[in-house]
Scaffold this active site. Structure first.
Site, PDB file in Angstrom:
ATOM      1  N   CYS A   1      15.186  -0.078   1.419  1.00  0.00           N
ATOM      2  CA  CYS A   1      15.409  -1.203   2.335  1.00  0.00           C
ATOM      3  C   CYS A   1      16.897  -1.461   2.552  1.00  0.00           C
ATOM      4  O   CYS A   1      17.278  -2.102   3.512  1.00  0.00           O
ATOM      5  CB  CYS A   1      14.766  -2.473   1.801  1.00  0.00           C
ATOM      6  SG  CYS A   1      13.009  -2.296   1.619  1.00  0.00           S
TER       7      CYS A   1
ATOM      8  N   GLY B   1       0.786  -1.226   0.000  1.00  0.00           N
ATOM      9  CA  GLY B   1       0.000   0.000   0.000  1.00  0.00           C
ATOM     10  C   GLY B   1       0.817   1.275   0.000  1.00  0.00           C
ATOM     11  O   GLY B   1       0.441   2.264  -0.621  1.00  0.00           O
ATOM     12  N   HIS B   2       1.978   1.246   0.697  1.00  0.00           N
ATOM     13  CA  HIS B   2       2.670   2.533   0.917  1.00  0.00           C
ATOM     14  C   HIS B   2       3.347   3.082  -0.331  1.00  0.00           C
ATOM     15  O   HIS B   2       3.895   4.180  -0.298  1.00  0.00           O
ATOM     16  CB  HIS B   2       3.640   2.435   2.101  1.00  0.00           C
ATOM     17  CG  HIS B   2       4.890   1.654   1.869  1.00  0.00           C
ATOM     18  ND1 HIS B   2       6.102   2.266   1.683  1.00  0.00           N
ATOM     19  CD2 HIS B   2       5.132   0.324   1.819  1.00  0.00           C
ATOM     20  CE1 HIS B   2       7.043   1.333   1.540  1.00  0.00           C
ATOM     21  NE2 HIS B   2       6.477   0.145   1.612  1.00  0.00           N
TER      22      HIS B   2
HETATM   23  N1  PLP Z   1       9.353  -5.091  -3.982  1.00  0.00           N
HETATM   24  C1  PLP Z   1       9.726  -3.926  -4.540  1.00  0.00           C
HETATM   25  C2  PLP Z   1       9.982  -3.855  -6.003  1.00  0.00           C
HETATM   26  C3  PLP Z   1       9.872  -2.793  -3.724  1.00  0.00           C
HETATM   27  O1  PLP Z   1      10.254  -1.628  -4.274  1.00  0.00           O
HETATM   28  C4  PLP Z   1       9.628  -2.904  -2.339  1.00  0.00           C
HETATM   29  C5  PLP Z   1       9.814  -1.732  -1.445  1.00  0.00           C
HETATM   30  O2  PLP Z   1      10.676  -0.921  -1.657  1.00  0.00           O
HETATM   31  C6  PLP Z   1       9.230  -4.142  -1.826  1.00  0.00           C
HETATM   32  C7  PLP Z   1       9.113  -5.212  -2.677  1.00  0.00           C
HETATM   33  C8  PLP Z   1       8.974  -4.336  -0.356  1.00  0.00           C
HETATM   34  O3  PLP Z   1       7.832  -3.680   0.053  1.00  0.00           O
HETATM   35  P1  PLP Z   1       7.473  -3.558   1.609  1.00  0.00           P
HETATM   36  O4  PLP Z   1       8.282  -2.426   2.128  1.00  0.00           O
HETATM   37  O5  PLP Z   1       6.022  -3.293   1.642  1.00  0.00           O
HETATM   38  O6  PLP Z   1       7.816  -4.849   2.241  1.00  0.00           O
END
Ligand code: PLP
Length: 376
Positions: A322, A197-198
């Site tokens: 991340c 969602g974010h």
């Molecule tokens: N997959 C992709 C391509 C992303 O850009 C991200 C977040 O940056 C994620 C997965 C992970 O999302 P979440 O932060 O909701 O775990």
């Protein structure tokens, strides 16, 4: 502040917050309770399920709410492996998000075989590589829709055809594509598709996993009967309502998204590429999201440039949020340009329709000033 990091996260829209509020205040019951105060809240979850399904052309019963896309990605991979215990091979790419790559690496330590498909200098896949990587042992192909660092789009239709003809399950991480490109899973044989969602103006902490009808699904989080026994844990009703409302708004906005964002992104990108020496674009110029620009500045470490930009109130990043604290070069740009320092020198600008031409002009001046001062 000028925020140019919308691939990292987005703010919650006021309409989304407004839709969520009652579920923090007056409607705080447990949706699994049997009395009216509880179970009437279930219908809010079902409305959200429909709204999220609509964003990607799915049936509501094909959607499972999760806590984030990391969970959705992990759950999809887990389900495919459970469904095919004798097939211990996964095909993915070297440029996936860490929530796919690190799970695959963990699986390698358990004896699974993983093929990480390479990409070319433009970040594109060779479909012939996918064809030849799939064997009798392959249970799953996991390839993203849009890359979070470069915005490069993988050829999902062609991947679907290859997976279908070879009888392997296909999982697509569509986190960066949702709300930015038209996704219609009704026309595509994608087995699993992950959302969060974010990235489209819902709060953090809520995601969804699409599981195509008749595709095997196994619980990843074991617990109660929530989500048709497929995902235990009391539902976070406010967040689910939030992702539903945000999905509805994203669907409505989609026809205008490209026209609003692309000119802003292009002005920034062309401004940098044309007016500065020794800069290069990372990622295919055409087959790419309208909002993302990854640029390497030769001779400048990403972090140094980002610090100076931050001082001027400009938020950009050196890749995935991340991994932002890991001090590692971009694994995506490394996979594209292994022989160069571009992966240590890249900055990702990711825009949104709410950015303005003033944002872009101000950022352009700041980037030039910062780069010139670092190059001396
Ligand atoms: N997959 C992709 C391509 C992303 O850009 C991200 C977040 O940056 C994620 C997965 C992970 O999302 P979440 O932060 O909701 O775990």
């Amino acid at each position: 502040m000028i925020y140019l990091d919308y691939n990292a996260t987005t703010p919650v829209l006021p309409e989304v917050l407004e839709a969520m509020m009652p579920y923090f205040t007056t409607e705080w019951g447990n949706p699994s309770s049997t009395y009216k105060f509880g179970y009437k809240i279930k219908s809010a979850i079902e409305t959200a399920r429909e709204q999220v399904a609509n964003l990607i052309g799915a049936h509501p019963m094909e959607m499972i709410f999760t806590s984030c896309a990391t969970e959705s990605n992990n759950a999809a991979i887990h389900a495919a492996l459970k469904a095919n215990p004798n097939k211990r091979h996964i095909v993915t790419s070297a440029v996936e998000h860490s929530s796919v790559l690190n799970y695959c690496m963990a699986l390698e330590t358990e004896g699974y075989r993983i093929t990480y498909l390479p990409v070319d200098r433009e970040g594109l896949l060779k479909l012939a590589d996918l064809e030849s990587a799939i064997t009798e042992e392959t249970s799953l192909v996991s390839l993203m829709w849009a890359n979070n660092e470069t915005g490069v789009l993988f050829p999902v239709k062609e991947i679907v055809e290859i997976c279908r003809s070879r009888g392997v399950l296909y999982h697509c991480d569509a986190v960066q594509a949702a709300g930015k490109v038209d996704i219609n899973v009704g026309n595509l044989s994608i087995n699993y598709l992950s959302l969060t969602g974010h990235k489209f103006h819902a709060p953090k902490g809520v995601g969804a996993l699409y599981v195509k009808r008749k595709t095997p699904m196994a619980s990843f989080i074991h617990g109660g009967h929530q989500e048709r026994n497929l995902r235990g844990g009391t539902e976070s009703v406010p967040l689910i309502v939030g992702i539903g409302k945000a999905a509805e708004l994203a669907r409505k906005h989609l026809p205008r998204y490209d026209d609003e964002v692309r000119p802003l992104r292009d002005t920034l990108e062309e401004g940098i590429l044309k007016s500065m020496a020794n800069v290069e674009l990372n990622g295919d110029k055409i087959q790419r999201l309208a909002n993302t620009s990854s640029i390497s500045f030769q001779g400048i470490e990403s972090e140094a440039l980002l610090i100076l930009l931050d001082k001027e109130g400009i938020c950009a990043s050196s890749g995935s949020a991340c991994l932002a604290d890991s001090d590692e070069p971009s694994h995506v740009v490394s996979a594209m340009k292994s022989q160069s320092a571009a992966s240590r020198q890249m900055v990702r600008f990711s825009l949104d329709a709410s950015n303005t031409t003033t944002d872009v002009q101000t950022a352009l001046v700041a980037v030039k000033r910062a780069a010139e001062s670092l190059r001396g």
